[in-house]
Design an enzyme around this catalytic site. Structure first.
Site, PDB file in Angstrom:
ATOM      1  N   ASP A 312     -43.253  49.580  -8.423  1.00 43.72           N
ATOM      2  CA  ASP A 312     -42.314  48.655  -8.351  1.00 43.72           C
ATOM      3  C   ASP A 312     -42.289  47.625  -9.414  1.00 43.72           C
ATOM      4  OD1 ASP A 312     -40.187  47.153  -7.141  1.00 43.72           O
ATOM      5  OD2 ASP A 312     -41.142  47.090  -5.135  1.00 43.72           O
TER       6      ASP A 312
HETATM    7  C1  BGC Z   1     -38.119  45.572  -5.297  1.00 39.59           C
HETATM    8  C2  BGC Z   1     -37.518  46.988  -5.060  1.00 39.59           C
HETATM    9  C3  BGC Z   1     -36.339  47.182  -6.070  1.00 39.59           C
HETATM   10  C4  BGC Z   1     -37.046  46.912  -7.413  1.00 39.59           C
HETATM   11  C5  BGC Z   1     -35.963  47.032  -8.568  1.00 39.59           C
HETATM   12  C6  BGC Z   1     -38.160  45.171  -6.655  1.00 39.59           C
HETATM   13  O1  BGC Z   1     -38.331  43.894  -6.833  1.00 39.59           O
HETATM   14  O2  BGC Z   1     -39.114  45.244  -4.409  1.00 39.59           O
HETATM   15  O3  BGC Z   1     -37.112  47.261  -3.769  1.00 39.59           O
HETATM   16  O4  BGC Z   1     -36.081  48.788  -5.958  1.00 39.59           O
HETATM   17  O5  BGC Z   1     -37.292  45.466  -7.468  1.00 39.59           O
HETATM   18  O6  BGC Z   1     -34.608  46.373  -8.428  1.00 39.59           O
END
Ligand code: BGC
Length: 777
Positions: A312
């Site tokens: 993530d």
């Molecule tokens: C979130 C994810 C997301 C990623 C990319 C993160 O902050 O937890 O759910 O897919 O960002 O945008």
């Protein structure tokens, strides 16, 4: 001849030594042609190129400064060259501030593809959070958020919405989405509760499975030009932070982790899911990004899954910045890559490339691990057909944003709203009723959609949604503008934190009520997303509750409308309402769907996919441990236990009523491999057509660990005309009634099980205990 034999024996011994675990059949059958292409390409790649494929950056880093200031997007050519040509970065994500049209996405991605293919011959893999429809594509259909889709208990709708999301995403030449989100939303305080399919493992598993099939199609080796690859997230245990706050530690029993939290990922992988994103936080003290057991053993070894694991947002950095399990970035990279991460979403910096190369040269990360990771990235790109066609002309997607697609969103919104109360059948409202519409959520497209809508926090939604109806506009269109009085009473502050409200004008709303027959009060939350959505008190805002209390004093009947992603506590105002509708976050079709329901043109059929708490200190789930509810012990002291709920999981009313006939089963004694087929007759006993989600629960009456009170094991939704009866069949395997014990193994124990459907129940007996330690495949 002898030498030949010797060679075979020693080769077998070497194989056995390197690979001591018996190989299970791969969860996705490989396409040999693709595998050959991957190996051929891999054999010609340099270490830099392989590491580049393992790197993902945000488009933000390549945004020309001047253009950013002007609010438009343009590449900074020097940075673009550095990222794609020098460091050979293989994947990019995110929006330049706001969603782009398919045409604009195509222009942006065509620049990236030209550069990437020119630099390495390998196309770039672009990923977006298309979280409720193609929500980062301007003009796409915004479906209800996943929590609504769960409330519909309708797999077909989830599938249809996923098919459309994939189509509208591919129209932008984007082949990959960070979805479905299958965390179990088991803590109502958590700011991401609405991004999931609720608190139950089975609902998440089922909806995740059909969403995966809908987006990717049936053949994961050849994802079609109207399909996209999923990235199931956030593996795993993300939804139960002890503090209730986003990205803070979770403590989960080994049994729950394996049984409940793992189940949705397993189901998606079995449906062909091609990639997985990792939980940003820690579980039982170990950040999941550094957890070899969860990443490598459970996914890559035990399931023999050949998909891609991506971090993530900046989460390798978080191993040293936040979690403090690594002293510096290099150590964090070593930890994560050796645990099984294949791609680092390191949004703003490419020093990952430099540091990982050093680690390989120093022998701290093996070349095999690099090859394995790069191979998984390349395989995904081949499976997506990116080498043949990395750009798609938006004109060849004529149904993008069409009425046909919108109508599916209306249906989904209708089936996802939940009627929680309807005293004296005050709803539906008759034509000609004079309605006061009030509350901060009455006239807002932002609140209908929630976060992940055009922008991350969803704060700009009203700018782009003029053509859609708010709750107020929906009612005005349905009941006639002349019958609607609008006085919000409480409003959110523009340009401020999502929870901030202006000085209330409750008196104005109270005076306006004089001319109305009914008051529709639309309360809840403004949009937010992820960590900014953290809160310290689950109780609904004081101003909003005051508004309801003041309006109740007028004596006019109140329809309380809850437009919120998580269940804010409303214990003190619930008794003041005649009817309560929980819209959750129904998206752009929410206003139309709401008006259809309130007028009776459509019927309610949504059911709560989580437990609605009554009090802040009484947070619980439907599958609580039986000892959370117990009678007073005999003797001097009162050792009882009880839970208090506003509404239970699975609760939801309709404008009609349903009667359940006797529950039947094909066998009363069973073992793990038996198929159990339950049948129940459901009759619509009311005067209007309605849909009923039929839910089947099991209770293991005595077990070797404290049993869950009940577990949802099957569900089906049926539509019935007034007076119509249908036999609903619910089938499952004996082994589906197993649980995971404290030793991490699945066990189906000999003994009695109670099965409940509606108000009917029966008892079954398992005649033979069975234990197994591989996932329930
Ligand atoms: C979130 C994810 C997301 C990623 C990319 C993160 O902050 O937890 O759910 O897919 O960002 O945008």
């Amino acid at each position: 001849m002898r030498l030949h034999l010797l060679l075979i024996i020693s080769a077998t011994l070497v194989m056995f030594a390197c690979n001591p675990k018996p190989q299970v059949a791969p969860v996705i059958d490989k396409d040999p042609a693709i595998e050959r292409k991957v190996e051929d390409l891999l054999s010609k790649m340099t270490l830099d190129e392989k590491i580049g494929q393992m790197t993902q950056l945000s488009i933000d880093v390549m945004w020309d400064r001047e253009a950013r200031r002007a609010g438009t997007f343009k590449f900074d050519e020097a940075i673009l060259d550095s990222v794609i040509v020098k460091y050979k970065v293989g994947s990019i994500l995110n929006i330049p501030g706001v969603a782009q049209t398919p045409e604009r996405w195509n222009e942006i991605i065509s620049v990236l593809q030209q550069k990437s293919i020119g630099a390495t011959g390998i196309p770039c893999l672009y990923g977006l959070d298309q979280n409720h429809g193609a929500s980062y594509t301007m003009g796409a259909i915004m479906f209800p958020q996943p929590i609504n889709m769960a409330a519909s208990f309708n797999r077909d709708l989830v599938h249809e919405a996923a098919v459309i999301t994939a189509y509208e995403t591919r129209a932008s030449s984007v082949p990959w989405t960070f979805n479905p989100t299958l965390d179990l939303g088991r803590d109502p305080r958590w700011s991401r509760l609405w991004e999931n399919y609720g608190e139950d493992a089975f609902v998440n598993a089922e909806m995740g499975r059909v969403a995966t099939l809908g987006m990717q199609g049936k053949d994961p080796n050849h994802v079609g030009r109207e399909n996209i690859a999923v990235c199931v997230k956030h593996y795993m245990g993300y939804g139960v932070p002890v503090s209730g706050k986003d990205r803070t530690p979770a403590i989960i029993s080994p049994s729950d982790l394996r049984d409940k939290h793992f189940a949705p990922y397993l189901a998606s992988i079995q449906a062909g899911a091609l990639s997985i994103m990792v939980n940003s936080g820690s579980v039982n003290g170990v950040p999941v990004h550094a957890n070899y057991q969860l990443l490598t053993q459970w996914l890559k070894e035990e399931l023999n899954w050949d998909g891609l694991i991506v971090t993530d947002w900046a989460d390798i950095n978080n191993l040293f910045n936040r979690e403090k399990v690594a002293a510096n970035k290099k150590e964090a990279i070593k930890m994560a890559i050796n645990a099984g991460i294949d791609m680092s979403m390191d949004p703003y910096s490419w020093d990952f490339c430099v540091l990982l190369k050093e680690l390989v040269e120093e022998g701290q990360v093996s070349m095999e691990r690099i090859d394995d990771a790069a191979r998984r990235v390349l395989r995904l790109k081949f499976r997506l057909g990116l080498f043949e066609e990395s750009l798609h002309d938006p004109k060849s997607y004529p149904l993008f944003g069409s009425t046909e697609h919108y109508n599916v969103a209306v249906k989904a919104a209708e089936e996802s709203m939940i009627l929680l109360k309807n005293k004296d059948n005050i709803l539906p409202l008759a034509k000609g009723t004079k309605i006061l519409v009030t509350g901060p959520n009455a006239n807002s497209m932002r609140t209908l959609n929630g976060g992940w809508t055009y922008t991350w926090q969803g704060e700009m939604t009203d700018i782009f949604t003029g053509e859609y109806n708010t709750l107020l506009e929906g009612l005005a269109a349905k009941f006639g503008a002349g019958n609607i009085i609008y006085e919000p009473g409480v409003t959110y502050k523009d340009g401020a934190n999502w929870w901030e409200e202006n000085t209330p004008e409750i008196d104005k709303a109270v005076s306006a009520a004089a001319k109305a027959d009914v008051i529709v009060v639309c309360v809840g939350e403004n949009s937010y997303c992820e960590t900014p959505g953290n809160l310290t008190d689950l109780t609904m805002s004081a101003n909003q509750r005051e508004l309801v209390k003041a309006l109740a004093k007028t004596g006019k009947p109140i329809v309380l409308v809850l437009n919120q992603g998580r269940p804010r506590i409303i214990k003190d105002i619930e008794p003041l309402a005649s009817a309560i509708v929980y819209t959750l976050l129904p998206g752009n079709a929410g206003g139309d769907a709401f008006a259809n329901l309130i007028s009776g043109e459509a019927n309610f059929s949504g059911k709560l996919p989580f437990t609605y708490p009554l009090e802040v200190n009484s947070l619980t789930t439907y599958d609580y441990k039986v000892s959370e509810e117990s009678d007073t012990m005999e003797g001097a002291y009162n050792y009882n236990a009880s839970r208090s709920l506003q509404w239970p999981f699975g609760y939801g009313l309709s404008y009609t009523t349903f009667r359940y006939g006797d529950l039947k089963v094909n066998k009363e004694n069973f073992t793990a491999d038996d198929e159990l087929v339950f049948e129940v007759e459901v009759t619509n006993t009311g005067k209007v057509k309605g849909k009923e989600a039929v839910l089947l629960y099991s209770t293991d009456l005595v077990a070797s660990i404290v049993p869950d009170a009940r577990r949802l094991r099957a569900f089906e939704k049926v539509e019935l005309e007034p007076g119509q009866t249908r036999t609903v069949k619910l089938a499952l395997k004996g082994k589906d009634l197993a649980f995971v014990g404290f030793d991490g193994k699945w066990i189906l124990e000999e003994g009695d099980f109670e099965i409940n459907v509606g108000d009917k129940k029966l008892t079954l007996r398992c005649t033979k205990t069975k234990k197994w330690d591989t996932p329930n495949r």
